[in-house]
Structures are given as structure tokens and as C-alpha cells.
Design an enzyme around this catalytic site. Structure first.
Site, PDB file in Angstrom:
ATOM      1  CG  ASP A   1       3.851   5.119   6.879  1.00  0.00           C
ATOM      2  OD1 ASP A   1       2.708   5.583   6.964  1.00  0.00           O
ATOM      3  OD2 ASP A   1       4.175   4.257   6.042  1.00  0.00           O
TER       4      ASP A   1
ATOM      5  CG  ASP B   1       1.487   3.287   2.029  1.00  0.00           C
ATOM      6  OD1 ASP B   1       2.482   3.086   2.747  1.00  0.00           O
ATOM      7  OD2 ASP B   1       0.747   4.274   2.141  1.00  0.00           O
TER       8      ASP B   1
HETATM    9  C1  DX5 Z   1       4.165   7.658   2.338  1.00  0.00           C
HETATM   10  C2  DX5 Z   1       3.306   7.094   3.421  1.00  0.00           C
HETATM   11  C3  DX5 Z   1       1.843   7.415   3.121  1.00  0.00           C
HETATM   12  C4  DX5 Z   1       0.919   7.033   4.244  1.00  0.00           C
HETATM   13  C5  DX5 Z   1      -0.534   7.037   3.776  1.00  0.00           C
HETATM   14  O1  DX5 Z   1       5.504   7.457   2.655  1.00  0.00           O
HETATM   15  O2  DX5 Z   1       3.522   5.691   3.520  1.00  0.00           O
HETATM   16  O3  DX5 Z   1       1.504   6.731   1.943  1.00  0.00           O
HETATM   17  O4  DX5 Z   1       1.254   5.830   4.720  1.00  0.00           O
HETATM   18  O5  DX5 Z   1      -0.793   8.295   3.296  1.00  0.00           O
HETATM   19  P1  DX5 Z   1      -2.243   8.743   2.791  1.00  0.00           P
HETATM   20  O6  DX5 Z   1      -3.190   7.597   2.973  1.00  0.00           O
HETATM   21  O7  DX5 Z   1      -2.580   9.911   3.647  1.00  0.00           O
HETATM   22  O8  DX5 Z   1      -2.028   9.077   1.350  1.00  0.00           O
END
Ligand code: DX5
Length: 233
Positions: free
Chosen positions: A43, A183
Site C-alpha cells: 500500500d 481491498d
Molecule cells: C486502505 C488499505 C487497506 C489495507 C487492508 O488504503 O489499502 O485497505 O490494504 O486493510 P484491512 O484489511 O486491514 O481492512
């Protein structure tokens, strides 16, 4: 000759390393690979497109040779064209740019392909599927965000499921070889809804790291739940 049914895409589990211990990223990537993940999502945040700042290309390059699994860079950045080549050189085989950050999305995706990487595009929750209608021939994946980008641990936005289904129908109608990734807020209680709607690559961060039985259990459990949901549709 009746048209052949459009085959479903294989389910993949892709961890976000956002919740990982940043002081041990090499070991954390090795643990994720050992746990059976299919790819690792980085990310990338610039503090401008989203109110957070994370991984530069040198950080990713420093752990590239610790594992074999593919790396993808989720570029939550205002100027993806400026940095794309650096993330490819760092070892990211796929670059996911945000449609909202690209003044010339069609050109940006073509430029990523010319760099030798796999182009992909992400849509924030409020961005309609129509935005990608004319670039599905250029991408290998579309990421439907199920949270507003910037942070892990947020609540899954279930109203994105009709949007996932709409995108899936567009892909099937055009017979595009394109994966649908989701995601944000993906875990044991939400993954079935996303997979049933048509997502086949599921990014999870918190759900993996919070599993009391460990990463391997979380990966196996999430994959089984997604495959079961995809099979029933
Ligand atoms: C947001 C990020 C999150 C991360 C995953 O910008 O991209 O979505 O990757 O987060 P979780 O799985 O903890 O919601």
C-alpha cells in the site's frame, strides 16, 4: 457453435503488509509466503492522495529477493506517472493506479505496460464502474475499494457489492481476461459477500494479522470461504 461459458477467475489471497512490523519487513514477507499467500500488496501512500505516508520503492526493493511471490504496488498517490518506473525497478510486477489520480488514465496504463509491468486500476467507493469501461482492454485487474483508502482496519463497505457485480458483468460481456480485486475490511465475515459478487483476488491486512491461530490459518480459512462463495455465486 454455442458461445463457451466465461470461466471464473481463480481465487487468490493477497495480504496487505500495512499491519506488519515495519522493523522486520523481510521476515514478515517470508512469513506471508510460508503462510501460502498468492501475492503481496504494498500500500503505497504519498500523504497527498491519502492522509498517510508509507513505502518508497527502495523499501520494497530491499525485501524483493527475500521471497518469490509476486509483488503489486497499490499506488495511492497523486502523480503515479512520476513514480511508476521506480516501483517496477523495485520489483513490483503489477502497478495499480487510482483512476481518480490520473488525468490521462488510458495513457498511464499503456505506459505501465511499456515498462514491462502489469497495469491495473483502482476505483474509490464513490467512483462508478463506467470510468473503466474504455480501458478494460488495457488492464489485467480492476481493484474495487471496499473502504476509503488511507488506513487499514476500517469497516467493509457492503454497498460496493452491486458495484463489483456490475464490473463482473462488464468483464463477462466483453470477455476480458481481467481479475477483480477488493481491498478493505476483508475478513471471515465479509469475504463471502465480495466473492459472491464477483471478486476473485481478495486483499486482507487486519484479518490476517489478527487471527489468533496465525497467518497460515487465516490464509487457508479466507481462501476456503471465498472459493465456497464463488462456487455458489
Ligand atoms: C486502505 C488499505 C487497506 C489495507 C487492508 O488504503 O489499502 O485497505 O490494504 O486493510 P484491512 O484489511 O486491514 O481492512
Amino acid at each position: 457453435m454455442p458461445e463457451q461459458p466465461f470461466p471464473p477467475r481463480p481465487i487468490e489471497i493477497a495480504p496487505s503488509v500495512l499491519p506488519a512490523d515495519f522493523s522486520r519487513l523481510g521476515e514478515e514477507c517470508e512469513a506471508l509466503e510460508a503462510a501460502g499467500v498468492d501475492r503481496i500488496q504494498w500500500d503505497v501512500m504519498d500523504g497527498r492522495f491519502v492522509p498517510n505516508l508509507t513505502f518508497g520503492p527502495d523499501v520494497i526493493a530491499s525485501v524483493r529477493n527475500r521471497v518469490e511471490v509476486p509483488f503489486e504496488a497499490h499506488l495511492m498517490v497523486l502523480e503515479p506517472d512520476e513514480m511508476a518506473a521506480r516501483y517496477v525497478e523495485a520489483g513490483c510486477g503489477m502497478l495499480i493506479v487510482h483512476a481518480e489520480a490520473c488525468r490521462h488514465l488510458h495513457r498511464t496504463l499503456g505506459a505501465i505496460r511499456e515498462l514491462g509491468a502489469s497495469p491495473a486500476v483502482a476505483l474509490n467507493p464513490s467512483t462508478p464502474v463506467s470510468v473503466v469501461r474504455h480501458v478494460l482492454d488495457l488492464v489485467d485487474l480492476v481493484l474495487v475499494m471496499t473502504v476509503n483508502p488511507g488506513f487499514g482496519g476500517q469497516a467493509y463497505i457492503s454497498t460496493m457489492e452491486p458495484k463489483i457485480a456490475e464490473l463482473r458483468q462488464l468483464i463477462v460481456d466483453g470477455r476480458y481476461e481481467v481479475d477483480i480485486e477488493v481491498d478493505g475490511g476483508i475478513g471471515s465475515g465479509t469475504i463471502a459477500g465480495a466473492a459472491s459478487a464477483g471478486a476473485n483476488i481478495l486483499v486482507a491486512g487486519s484479518a490476517l494479522y489478527r487471527d489468533p491461530e496465525g497467518l497460515a490459518h487465516a490464509v487457508t480459512d479466507l481462501r476456503a470461504r471465498a472459493e465456497a462463495a464463488a462456487a455458489t455465486g
